[in-house]
Design a protein around this motif. Structure first.
Motif, PDB file in Angstrom:
ATOM      1  N   GLN A 150      78.453 -87.555  15.657  1.00 53.30           N
ATOM      2  CA  GLN A 150      78.123 -87.919  14.277  1.00 53.30           C
ATOM      3  C   GLN A 150      76.807 -88.688  14.211  1.00 53.30           C
ATOM      4  O   GLN A 150      75.978 -88.432  13.341  1.00 53.30           O
ATOM      5  N   VAL A 151      76.611 -89.608  15.139  1.00 49.62           N
ATOM      6  CA  VAL A 151      75.366 -90.381  15.171  1.00 49.62           C
ATOM      7  C   VAL A 151      74.193 -89.473  15.500  1.00 49.62           C
ATOM      8  O   VAL A 151      73.113 -89.576  14.908  1.00 49.62           O
ATOM      9  N   GLN A 152      74.392 -88.556  16.420  1.00 52.75           N
ATOM     10  CA  GLN A 152      73.333 -87.624  16.795  1.00 52.75           C
ATOM     11  C   GLN A 152      72.959 -86.725  15.617  1.00 52.75           C
ATOM     12  O   GLN A 152      71.780 -86.469  15.367  1.00 52.75           O
ATOM     13  N   GLN A 153      73.943 -86.254  14.866  1.00 54.88           N
ATOM     14  CA  GLN A 153      73.664 -85.421  13.696  1.00 54.88           C
ATOM     15  C   GLN A 153      72.967 -86.216  12.608  1.00 54.88           C
ATOM     16  O   GLN A 153      72.097 -85.705  11.912  1.00 54.88           O
ATOM     17  N   ALA A 154      73.320 -87.479  12.432  1.00 56.74           N
ATOM     18  CA  ALA A 154      72.686 -88.321  11.417  1.00 56.74           C
ATOM     19  C   ALA A 154      71.247 -88.646  11.804  1.00 56.74           C
ATOM     20  O   ALA A 154      70.400 -88.866  10.940  1.00 56.74           O
ATOM     21  N   ALA A 155      70.924 -88.654  13.074  1.00 64.73           N
ATOM     22  CA  ALA A 155      69.594 -89.012  13.540  1.00 64.73           C
ATOM     23  C   ALA A 155      68.614 -87.843  13.503  1.00 64.73           C
ATOM     24  O   ALA A 155      67.414 -88.037  13.692  1.00 64.73           O
ATOM     25  N   VAL A 156      69.091 -86.648  13.226  1.00 64.13           N
ATOM     26  CA  VAL A 156      68.223 -85.471  13.248  1.00 64.13           C
ATOM     27  C   VAL A 156      67.104 -85.579  12.226  1.00 64.13           C
ATOM     28  O   VAL A 156      65.936 -85.401  12.525  1.00 64.13           O
ATOM     29  N   GLY A 157      67.389 -85.892  10.970  1.00 58.83           N
ATOM     30  CA  GLY A 157      66.352 -85.956   9.945  1.00 58.83           C
ATOM     31  C   GLY A 157      65.932 -87.370   9.621  1.00 58.83           C
ATOM     32  O   GLY A 157      65.229 -87.600   8.632  1.00 58.83           O
ATOM     33  N   ALA A 158      66.313 -88.322  10.397  1.00 58.16           N
ATOM     34  CA  ALA A 158      66.031 -89.724  10.097  1.00 58.16           C
ATOM     35  C   ALA A 158      64.590 -90.091  10.429  1.00 58.16           C
ATOM     36  O   ALA A 158      63.960 -89.513  11.315  1.00 58.16           O
ATOM     37  N   THR A 159      64.053 -91.038   9.661  1.00 61.30           N
ATOM     38  CA  THR A 159      62.720 -91.585   9.928  1.00 61.30           C
ATOM     39  C   THR A 159      62.848 -93.084  10.099  1.00 61.30           C
ATOM     40  O   THR A 159      63.847 -93.693   9.728  1.00 61.30           O
ATOM     41  N   TYR A 160      61.801 -93.690  10.644  1.00 57.57           N
ATOM     42  CA  TYR A 160      61.807 -95.125  10.852  1.00 57.57           C
ATOM     43  C   TYR A 160      61.749 -95.851   9.515  1.00 57.57           C
ATOM     44  O   TYR A 160      61.112 -95.398   8.570  1.00 57.57           O
ATOM     45  N   ALA A 161      62.390 -97.001   9.402  1.00 54.05           N
ATOM     46  CA  ALA A 161      62.382 -97.786   8.166  1.00 54.05           C
ATOM     47  C   ALA A 161      61.012 -98.425   7.954  1.00 54.05           C
ATOM     48  O   ALA A 161      60.569 -98.611   6.839  1.00 54.05           O
ATOM     49  N   GLY A 162      60.317 -98.762   9.009  1.00 56.28           N
ATOM     50  CA  GLY A 162      58.980 -99.348   8.927  1.00 56.28           C
ATOM     51  C   GLY A 162      58.001 -98.452   9.659  1.00 56.28           C
ATOM     52  O   GLY A 162      58.086 -97.226   9.616  1.00 56.28           O
TER      53      GLY A 162
END
Length: 156
Positions: free
Chosen positions: A118-130
């Motif tokens: 689940q964490v790996q799937q959530a990290a696929v399209g994620a970008t850095y907050a800063g």
């Protein structure tokens, strides 16, 4: 107190004797498929704790526990005939929690693997907050317009 090596040897011998006797069979229909997993003998060789597992349902486990408790005297007599000790140790049968513990650990590992996916799937399209690289580097001492910084925070 006896030699620890002698206690280990006696525990191994008790395990063999009880397992052989259970394999030959007891005349108790409540006894299920019992496996002796471990035997521990106290330092004074007076008491033996016999750990066992039973294949089957909870009802079959309870029936087998009752059958082993009923057959304790017979099994103690068998142990007394087959060991070389002055006194025959008392026997106590304890249901081994190893199968339940291993099943619980397998469930926990499966849950952890699912959460990792689940964490790996959530990290696929994620970008850095800063900024992608939040650390200050040596080549960034100058301001955006190319001049050296001024004011109270400027380095001399």
């Amino acid at each position: 107190m006896a030699d620890p090596q002698r206690a280990r040897k006696m525990a191994d011998r008790i395990k063999e004797v009880v397992a052989r006797r259970l394999d030959k069979g007891l005349r108790d229909p409540r006894l299920g498929f019992v496996t002796i997993t471990d035997v521990r003998v106290t330092g004074d060789l007076q008491h033996a704790s016999i750990f066992y597992t039973v294949y089957g349902s909870d009802e079959e486990r309870a029936d087998s526990a009752a059958a082993l408790k009923a057959a304790t005297g017979l099994l103690r007599t068998e142990v007394g005939k087959n060991i070389t000790a002055r006194l025959t140790p008392s026997l106590e049968f304890i249901a081994d929690a190893l199968p339940d513990t291993s099943a619980h650990l397998e469930d926990l590992l499966a849950q952890a693997q699912m959460r990792d996916l689940q964490v790996q799937q959530a990290a696929v399209g994620a970008t850095y907050a800063g900024d992608a690289d939040p650390y200050k580097h040596e080549d960034e001492d100058e301001d955006v317009d190319g001049t050296a910084p001024s004011g109270p925070d400027a380095r001399v």
